[in-house]
Scaffold this motif. Structure first.
Motif, mmCIF file in Angstrom:
data_model
loop_
_atom_site.group_PDB
_atom_site.id
_atom_site.type_symbol
_atom_site.label_atom_id
_atom_site.label_comp_id
_atom_site.label_asym_id
_atom_site.label_seq_id
_atom_site.Cartn_x
_atom_site.Cartn_y
_atom_site.Cartn_z
ATOM 1 N N THR A 145 -110.849 16.195 28.684
ATOM 2 C CA THR A 145 -110.377 16.788 27.430
ATOM 3 C C THR A 145 -108.860 16.650 27.306
ATOM 4 O O THR A 145 -108.339 16.304 26.226
ATOM 5 N N THR A 146 -108.148 16.888 28.390
ATOM 6 C CA THR A 146 -106.687 16.740 28.382
ATOM 7 C C THR A 146 -106.286 15.309 28.074
ATOM 8 O O THR A 146 -105.346 15.049 27.291
ATOM 9 N N PHE A 147 -106.991 14.359 28.659
ATOM 10 C CA PHE A 147 -106.710 12.930 28.443
ATOM 11 C C PHE A 147 -106.914 12.553 26.974
ATOM 12 O O PHE A 147 -106.074 11.883 26.359
ATOM 13 N N ILE A 148 -108.031 12.993 26.394
ATOM 14 C CA ILE A 148 -108.343 12.665 24.995
ATOM 15 C C ILE A 148 -107.296 13.290 24.075
ATOM 16 O O ILE A 148 -106.821 12.649 23.122
ATOM 17 N N ASP A 149 -106.926 14.538 24.341
ATOM 18 C CA ASP A 149 -105.915 15.207 23.515
ATOM 19 C C ASP A 149 -104.600 14.432 23.535
ATOM 20 O O ASP A 149 -103.939 14.263 22.490
ATOM 21 N N LYS A 188 -111.511 13.564 17.379
ATOM 22 C CA LYS A 188 -111.417 13.593 18.840
ATOM 23 C C LYS A 188 -112.790 13.375 19.486
ATOM 24 O O LYS A 188 -112.884 12.773 20.562
ATOM 25 N N LYS A 189 -113.824 13.888 18.841
ATOM 26 C CA LYS A 189 -115.168 13.679 19.382
ATOM 27 C C LYS A 189 -115.506 12.197 19.409
ATOM 28 O O LYS A 189 -115.986 11.666 20.431
ATOM 29 N N HIS A 190 -115.252 11.491 18.319
ATOM 30 C CA HIS A 190 -115.527 10.047 18.262
ATOM 31 C C HIS A 190 -114.595 9.282 19.194
ATOM 32 O O HIS A 190 -114.998 8.292 19.828
ATOM 33 N N LEU A 191 -113.338 9.730 19.275
ATOM 34 C CA LEU A 191 -112.394 9.094 20.185
ATOM 35 C C LEU A 191 -112.867 9.239 21.628
ATOM 36 O O LEU A 191 -112.774 8.289 22.422
ATOM 37 N N LYS A 192 -113.392 10.409 21.975
ATOM 38 C CA LYS A 192 -113.868 10.626 23.342
ATOM 39 C C LYS A 192 -115.012 9.674 23.688
ATOM 40 O O LYS A 192 -115.034 9.075 24.766
#
Length: 496
Positions: A28-32, A51-55
């Motif tokens: 989660t930290t990485f995606i943020d 962010k969900k799609h990016l993850k």
């Protein structure tokens, strides 16, 4: 930002896995951070959705890169693909538990514009060129971020509730369905099986780089570009797929990488670093066809059902192989002409350099009907998917027996792979499953060439030195550096 790209084989790819997910805090930290540093360019947008799609995209890029840096991800870049059922059905679907939609397209574009991915636009095919959808892969910048990430391979999995029971129509489109008790029971078993597979190390010692190049025949539609099967921790997820809009057709277990390699590689599979033995039912689909006709084939004869003559073929071994392929396809086909087309498409002409005009195939079909007159009504009747449903229920029973003791087992439809020492239990389960599902007694089974526990101890009683050498070989083998690294990584993560 421009990218310095090395030439890539765009055929070496797999589809973007839209089920990829992790709730690990470092993920989660990485995606943020990626979103805030590179993609936060629009003041008014639903950040949670982006962010969900990016993850999903970044995690699948990470898994692909970690397992095979040369692998590309194939990703649909048109809105229609996310709304007309090409990827999944419109709206909320049991096959799209994360509700991934067209935002994927925008995320990919923004990652490309930020210089975090390489991108090759897809194109439609023609008579001269095979088309493909767009390809993506991590840039050097993103790879550098992956290398510094505070999470690892085993922190990434699949979204909670990923569907394991798939129902498809005649055109192979996924269908919604109403859950019944028996469907829930099937799902529970497959979910339990996937949990067992997740913690089981399945690999091949001789592979330093964890991938296998498929033989020439498998690439004939790929412009002779090398095609690989990647041997990875994340390619073990299994589903049951039913066909023709019915839970009475199909239902086989699909998903493991071991199903996509041939027996010469499968014999070298180790589970939790222990050698394996493979056992398969002899002539299963023909025998199941006889059981549908209320007959027990092996009770009346020992004759190989594929041991039939083929005009123009003098090699007995080739005759058997050709007849086997033709007979199995005849149980799947609906018409004679569709059977002939399927046979010509599937036959490896490099291995079997013969000519098969319609008259030769018609003659072979007559020979099969004559020698298997009891099941001739099933030939060219489209019975294959119904027979697959029977073998899937047998497979379900065998898997359930091994789940009782949390013992690893792999399925290749009509064969099973177990650790050495488990082969007697497997053979017993195969006999019990066949009897339970078909109400028939007779099966024959074939063991692969690997040594069994019984053979090991039988020969060991006569030759102590041979026994000690074989035990050492079975225990240690000859692992490559890459295999040893993968096993240690898995062992450390799942220890205890």
């Amino acid at each position: 930002m421009s990218l310095t790209l090395t030439p890539r084989n765009y055929q070496h790819s797999r589809p973007l896995d839209v089920h990829r997910w992790s709730e690990h805090k470092e993920v989660t930290t990485f995606i943020d951070k990626v979103y805030d540093d590179f993609l936060n360019t629009q003041s008014k947008e639903n950040v949670g959705i982006k962010k969900k799609h990016l993850k999903v995209v970044l995690l699948d890029l990470y898994v692909a890169w970690l397992n095979d840096p040369e692998l590309n991800l194939a990703v649909h870049m048109t809105q229609a693909a996310y709304s007309d059922g090409t990827v999944f059905n419109k709206g909320k679907s049991r096959y799209n538990e994360l509700n991934i939609k067209v935002s994927t397209v925008e995320v990919v574009h923004r990652l490309r514009d930020a210089g975090l991915i390489g991108f090759q636009k897809g194109f439609e095919g023609s008579a001269e060129w095979q088309g493909y959808i767009s390809r993506i892969w991590p840039s050097e910048t993103l790879i550098g971020m992956f290398e510094k990430a505070a999470f690892g391979l085993f922190h990434i999995g699949y979204a909670e509730g990923r569907e394991t029971i798939i129902l498809r129509d005649e055109d192979k489109n996924d269908l919604e369905y109403e859950d019944k008790r028996y469907i829930k029971d099937m799902r529970q078993l497959v979910e339990q099986y996937n949990k067992l597979l997740e913690k089981t190390f399945v690999d091949i010692q001789s592979l330093d780089k964890p991938r296998i190049e498929l033989p020439e025949r498998s690439r004939r539609q790929r412009n002779n570009k090398p095609i690989y099967v990647n041997i990875t921790h994340h390619d073990k997820f299994v589903r049951r797929i039913f066909n023709n809009s019915s839970f009475e057709d199909g239902g086989r277990f699909y998903g493991g990488w071991w199903q996509r390699i041939d027996s010469k590689f499968r014999k070298d599979i180790r589970m939790n670093n222990i050698p394996t033995v493979e056992i398969d039912y002899s002539s299963l689909h023909v025998i199941l066809a006889y059981s549908e006709a209320q007959l027990d084939y092996w009770q009346g004869t020992d004759k190989d059902p594929y041991d039939l003559p083929v005009r123009g073929v003098n090699s007995k071994e080739h005759c058997r192989d050709i007849c086997k392929l033709f007979l199995l396809l005849s149980l799947n086909a609906s018409t004679e002409q569709s059977l002939f087309r399927a046979f010509r498409s599937e036959l490896d002409y490099r291995e079997y350099a013969y000519s098969f005009p319609d008259e030769v195939l018609s003659e072979l079909l007559d020979t099969i009907r004559e020698h298997h007159s009891e099941i001739k009504h099933l030939i060219c009747s489209g019975a294959g998917l119904r027979l697959m449903n029977i073998d899937s229920r047998i497979c379900e029973y065998v898997i359930s027996e091994f789940l009782k003791t949390d013992t690893p087992i792999l399925t290749v439809h009509d064969s099973f792979i177990v650790q050495i020492g488990e082969e007697d239990k497997l053979y017993t389960a195969m006999k019990e499953g066949y009897k339970l599902v078909t109400n028939k007694l007779g099966i024959k089974a074939k063991f692969n060439e690997n040594i069994t526990k019984t053979q090991l101890y039988a020969h060991g009683a006569q030759d102590r030195n041979w026994f000690l050498d074989m035990v050492a070989s079975v225990t240690k083998g000859v692992p490559t550096k890459g295999y040893s690294m993968r096993w240690e990584r898995h062992r450390v993560h799942y220890k205890g």
